[in-house]
Motif scaffolding. Structure first.
Motif, PDB file in Angstrom:
ATOM      1  N   GLN A  57       1.196  -1.281  -0.137  1.00 41.65           N
ATOM      2  CA  GLN A  57      -0.069   0.069   0.096  1.00 41.65           C
ATOM      3  C   GLN A  57       0.655   1.250  -0.120  1.00 41.65           C
ATOM      4  O   GLN A  57       2.148   1.429   1.125  1.00 41.65           O
ATOM      5  CB  GLN A  57      -0.773   0.069   1.471  1.00 41.65           C
ATOM      6  N   ALA A  85      -5.088  -1.105  -3.056  1.00 45.40           N
ATOM      7  CA  ALA A  85      -5.181  -0.114  -3.773  1.00 45.40           C
ATOM      8  C   ALA A  85      -6.355   0.253  -4.268  1.00 45.40           C
ATOM      9  O   ALA A  85      -6.890  -0.958  -4.115  1.00 45.40           O
ATOM     10  CB  ALA A  85      -3.964  -0.365  -4.990  1.00 45.40           C
ATOM     11  N   HIS A 121      -4.730   5.114  -5.717  1.00 41.93           N
ATOM     12  CA  HIS A 121      -3.735   5.160  -3.592  1.00 41.93           C
ATOM     13  C   HIS A 121      -4.341   6.203  -3.591  1.00 41.93           C
ATOM     14  O   HIS A 121      -4.798   6.881  -3.805  1.00 41.93           O
ATOM     15  CB  HIS A 121      -1.893   5.024  -4.265  1.00 41.93           C
TER      16      HIS A 121
END
Length: 572
Positions: A57, A85, A121
């Motif tokens: 992440q 994500a 993200h």
């Protein structure tokens, strides 16, 4: 083959640690799972040996050059997996495929469909933790899946060329996608909105195994080959044994005294450095330590939590064979004695030879600073010792001629004209008090099974039975000890080894493209400079020249050699 886990500052380091642990739990020993950061992504030749690029992440976008390198890797046949994500599928380019907006982590172009795929993200580093329940594609309910601001998938609802791995089941989620696989060009992307790399938060006994099964299914969909979980369990490190050759039982106490100084080695109990805590034990405690470690093989945990490390001081005798089942110490020391005699290594009462004290395959030595500008040759010297040892009858014999050197520090095997990496050398140095301490680390694939290529695969079926780790290690160390003796006597000169080194390497008269200059320059490799160990190249006639006699000399620490592409690049 490698699985690379991105560990740059853009990634959450807790996600990096969990990704490493989960992927190693599933993939070892079939694949090597290791971290990588932006400079290596940008400059190292990692793509040809990488089967999967993992993105933990992230809270910010990757550098544009790294994004471009990963995009090229996937679109030309590689696989990527992302954790925590989201993704967007679009008919149009969002902000340009070569750029990354505030929300777009990576962008890809799927040439067969003409569509763009973006991994997204979140900007926030301190998102609240949440626990999710997922329904996998085979109907399995998986509880306790970790999530921190789980991502969303946009534009995939009507996409045929995608495979949903699991959906959220919570009220209000509408069965939204939790993870999917999407073909991109010649490659694939596996994207998880939740953090399936993190251990389950559920108290259900089999919850974490179900999480790992989700990850296994993802890896299979990304075309990885999985080893049997039963055959290769992964655990935290077992106790290590510090041993010495039986003819020199004084060596281990001497080392213990050095570590414990100014106290006595007999009082050595705990030693702590910046990264690790070591607990030292007498040989009488070894059985209990090993029993405890073997009873807890299912407790993997994060590598960050593998503390303390336990070391057993085997001062009076070697451990029993069942305590070191993967390495026969008695056979190793017997082989080392024979190899040292064959090489003419001296027996000194106040010192010991390379390999006569053994912990885990590193060689430690010290010398005066008269070698300061010659230290680069040590990696060449040890690599040469490895290659020469492979030609010994106790190792590969006639098949050893297939093992060659790649500048500056890799070991390759040449099979039917194809070059396969089997090892590498790493040398660390520390200057203090007018001396330099040198640690030579060597990794060599000896008995690995496919798809990892190793020395044993060079042998005939009958010859494979005689190759052992013990014979290989002992012959390498004996060769290096004799070479090191000559190297020090000649005050760091490589002259005695230069001809042999050039006979064993892969690069004589090789034509390569030097990308460290503008424009890139076509050069021909002519050898190694005898003074500083630089790679010596000469521009082709139609190029410009640089340096004395038109040579361009390259430092091993500042350049990387992509042997497959015939390129020399800068390390950054």
């Amino acid at each position: 083959m490698n699985v690379l886990v991105y560990a740059g500052p853009e990634a959450l380091q807790t996600s990096v640690a969990h990704a490493l642990t989960s992927l190693r739990t599933i993939l070892l020993p079939q694949y090597s799972v290791q971290t990588v950061i932006s400079p290596a992504v940008n400059s190292q030749p990692w793509k040809s040996s990488c089967v999967l690029f993992a993105l933990p992440q992230c809270h910010k976008a990757l550098p544009a050059t790294s994004s471009a390198s990963i995009r090229d890797y996937v679109e030309t046949g590689g696989s990527v997996i992302g954790f925590g994500a989201g993704a967007i599928l679009s008919d149009k380019e969002l902000g340009g495929a070569a750029t990354v907006s505030n929300d777009l982590l990576l962008g890809f172009f799927d040439k067969p469909t003409g569509k763009y795929v973006y991994i997204t993200h979140s900007h926030e580093k301190d998102l609240p933790n949440a626990s999710h329940t997922l329904n996998s594609s085979n109907g399995e309910v998986v509880e306790g899946i970790h999530g921190r601001g789980s991502g969303e998938f946009t534009g995939f609802d009507n996409e045929i060329d995608r495979n949903v791995l699991a959906r959220f089941t919570e009220k209000g989620s509408g069965g939204s996608v939790a993870g999917l696989i999407k073909n991109i060009g010649q490659g694939k992307a596996g994207i998880w909105a939740s953090n399936v790399e993190v251990p389950s938060t559920s108290g259900t006994p089999d919850a974490d195994e179900r999480r790992l099964q989700l990850l296994r299914s993802t890896l299979l969909s990304l075309s990885l080959q999985l080893p049997s979980a039963e055959e290769f369990p992964v655990s935290s490190p077992f106790p290590q044994f510090l041993t010495s050759t039986p003819k020199r039982p004084d060596i281990v106490p001497i080392i213990a005294d050095f570590i414990a100084s100014p106290a006595s080695g007999a009082q050595l109990s705990v030693f702590k450095d910046d990264n690790d805590t070591f607990h030292f034990h007498s040989s009488t405690a070894s059985a209990g330590l090993l029993r405890s470690a073997r009873e807890n093989t299912a407790v993997v945990g994060s590598p960050l939590e593998w503390q303390p490390k336990h070391i057993v001081l085997s001062s009076t005798s070697l451990p029993e064979q069942d305590q070191t089942p993967l390495f026969d110490l008695a056979a190793y020391y017997d082989s080392l004695n024979l190899a040292r005699k064959a090489q003419g290594c001296p027996e000194l009462p106040d010192a010991w030879g390379c390999g006569e004290a053994l912990l885990y395959g590193e060689v430690v030595t010290s010398t005066q600073t008269m070698l300061d500008n010659k230290l680069v040759f040590i990696q060449y010297l040890f690599a040469l010792a490895v290659v020469e040892a492979c030609r010994d009858d106790a190792v590969l014999g006639k098949w050893g001629k297939q093992v060659r050197l790649k500048w500056p520090n890799d070991i390759y095997a040449v099979v039917d004209g194809e070059r396969k990496k089997v090892g590498g050398i790493l040398v660390n140095t520390n200057f203090s008090g007018g001396k330099v301490d040198i640690v030579v680390g060597c990794g060599l694939n000896v008995l690995n099974a496919a798809p990892i290529f190793s020395l044993v695969q060079l042998l005939s079926p009958e010859g494979k039975k005689s190759l052992t780790l013990e014979k290989t290690a002992s012959n390498i160390l004996a060769r290096f000890e004799k070479m090191w003796e000559t190297f020090v006597q000649e005050r760091g000169s490589f002259d005695s080894f230069m001809t042999l080194y050039l006979e064993r390497w892969l690069h004589s008269d090789q034509l390569v493209t030097l990308t460290t200059v503008t424009p890139p320059q076509l050069v021909r490799i002519t050898g190694i400079t005898p003074d500083h160990g630089l790679l010596r190249t000469m521009p082709e006639r139609n190029g410009w020249s640089s340096g004395a006699h038109g040579f361009i000399d390259l430092q091993p620490d500042g350049n990387s050699f992509d042997i497959m592409a015939g390129l020399i690049k800068s390390k950054t």
